[in-house]
Motif scaffolding. Structure first.
Motif, PDB file in Angstrom:
ATOM      1  N   GLU A  27     -13.039 -46.114 -53.357  1.00 58.61           N
ATOM      2  CA  GLU A  27     -13.549 -45.327 -52.497  1.00 58.61           C
ATOM      3  C   GLU A  27     -14.289 -44.534 -53.339  1.00 58.61           C
ATOM      4  O   GLU A  27     -15.819 -44.157 -53.492  1.00 58.61           O
ATOM      5  N   ALA A  28     -13.383 -43.540 -54.377  1.00 61.07           N
ATOM      6  CA  ALA A  28     -13.904 -42.961 -55.687  1.00 61.07           C
ATOM      7  C   ALA A  28     -15.203 -43.491 -56.507  1.00 61.07           C
ATOM      8  O   ALA A  28     -15.957 -42.906 -56.895  1.00 61.07           O
ATOM      9  N   GLU A  29     -15.023 -44.835 -56.919  1.00 64.96           N
ATOM     10  CA  GLU A  29     -15.139 -45.656 -57.596  1.00 64.96           C
ATOM     11  C   GLU A  29     -16.585 -46.378 -57.178  1.00 64.96           C
ATOM     12  O   GLU A  29     -17.803 -45.543 -57.121  1.00 64.96           O
ATOM     13  N   LYS A  30     -16.760 -46.168 -55.397  1.00 64.97           N
ATOM     14  CA  LYS A  30     -17.985 -46.337 -54.906  1.00 64.97           C
ATOM     15  C   LYS A  30     -18.740 -45.222 -54.824  1.00 64.97           C
ATOM     16  O   LYS A  30     -20.190 -45.321 -55.274  1.00 64.97           O
ATOM     17  N   LEU A  31     -18.632 -44.141 -54.572  1.00 66.74           N
ATOM     18  CA  LEU A  31     -18.563 -43.207 -55.345  1.00 66.74           C
ATOM     19  C   LEU A  31     -19.067 -42.834 -56.261  1.00 66.74           C
ATOM     20  O   LEU A  31     -20.508 -42.308 -55.778  1.00 66.74           O
ATOM     21  N   PHE A  32     -18.668 -42.736 -56.993  1.00 65.73           N
ATOM     22  CA  PHE A  32     -19.403 -42.777 -59.011  1.00 65.73           C
ATOM     23  C   PHE A  32     -20.672 -43.365 -57.938  1.00 65.73           C
ATOM     24  O   PHE A  32     -21.715 -43.354 -58.887  1.00 65.73           O
ATOM     25  N   HIS A  33     -20.765 -44.757 -58.312  1.00 63.82           N
ATOM     26  CA  HIS A  33     -21.846 -45.539 -58.221  1.00 63.82           C
ATOM     27  C   HIS A  33     -22.410 -45.349 -57.417  1.00 63.82           C
ATOM     28  O   HIS A  33     -24.071 -44.922 -58.252  1.00 63.82           O
TER      29      HIS A  33
END
Ligand code: ZN
Length: 147
Positions: free
Chosen positions: A85-91
């Motif tokens: 989820e954090a990876e997705k939010l980063f993008h």
């Protein structure tokens, strides 16, 4: 639009004056530094991961208002998220601050950073904590620098 801009401004001022999750964490699995030489923003990110969940995340450092507000908002949003989820939010965040576009309705407090894309020099201030987080997710121990 004017009202929304004022509301965004208020949220940024609030997080700059009283940053959330500020200061070291007692239990950490990751500690990483980030530097934005262009503006002078310096950050240390503390994260406590358990398997793929970010159980807790804190930051400390000094720099401009956008840097401090963005880092504070990031820790609030990322806490308790999975690394995916954090990876997705980063993008999503990266697209928001570089283009001003994205699924703003679903981004909650992150949306206050939408205006940053109009000030290219500020994009690095807003992104420093996120890039540092990304390095932690990518299991890199290298100090992050925006230059
Ligand atoms: Zn800055």
């Amino acid at each position: 639009m004017e009202d929304i801009r004022e509301l965004y401004q208020e949220v940024i001022l609030d997080h700059n004056q009283s940053p959330r999750n500020f200061g070291p964490l007692e239990t950490t699995t990751h500690e990483l530094e980030g530097i934005n030489p262009l503006c002078g923003d310096r950050l240390k990110l503390y994260a406590h991961l358990e398997s793929d969940r970010i159980v807790d995340i804190h930051f400390e450092g000094s720099g401009c208002a956008i840097f401090k507000a963005s880092s504070s908002i990031m820790t609030e949003i990322i806490k308790d998220k999975t690394t995916q989820e954090a990876e997705k939010l980063f993008h999503q965040f990266h697209e928001l601050v570089t283009t001003g576009k994205g699924e703003i309705e679903s981004m909650g407090k992150l949306a206050v950073m939408a205006g940053v894309h109009q000030y290219p020099a500020r994009v690095k201030c807003a992104s420093l904590a996120w890039h540092t987080l990304k390095n932690i997710l990518d299991k890199s121990n290298e100090t992050v620098t925006t230059e």
